[in-house]
Scaffold this motif. Structure first.
Motif: not given
Length: 124
Positions: A4-12, A74-78, A88-92
């Motif tokens: 349902s939600v996540g974020r896209i990161q570059v580094g931290e 980029v990193d995709v954090q789910l 819910g799967i947390d922190g993948l």
């Protein structure tokens, strides 16, 4: 898998908040036959890929998606799975992802968002 939600990161640094994320694993079957057998004796997956589809990405202020997406891994954090709210799967996190397509969309509230598709790169 659907998240349902996540974020896209570059580094931290978080550069986008996302909703409606689908992760699809694909692989082409490779069949191995032994002498005289009509059916394969083993099936393995070759040319595997992971595709991440994001329905809505809201970019952080000061981020230009058109300059970041084609040039940056980029990193995709789910963060949460919509399949089962209780488990819910947390922190993948899927690291080293590259955008392969994106388009501008807008919501009824007037927010400009992006719909994008990314592929995970494998380290050699």
């Amino acid at each position: 898998m659907t998240f349902s939600v996540g974020r896209i990161q570059v580094g931290e640094t978080t550069i986008a908040k996302c909703t409606g994320i689908t992760v699809r694993y694909e692989g082409n079957p490779v069949e191995f036959y032994g002498g005289g057998y009509k059916e394969p004796i083993e099936i393995e997956l070759g040319n595997m890929s992971i595709t991440i589809t994001v329905e809505f990405a809201e970019w952080s202020e000061g981020i230009d998606p058109d300059s970041v997406l084609p040039n940056t891994y980029v990193d995709v954090q789910l963060l949460a799975s919509s399949a089962d709210a209780n488990r819910g799967i947390d922190g993948l996190t899927l690291s080293r992802c590259k955008a392969v397509s994106w388009e501008t969309a807008s919501t009824q509230d007037g927010f400009v968002t992006y719909r994008l598709e990314l592929r995970k790169a494998y380290s050699s």
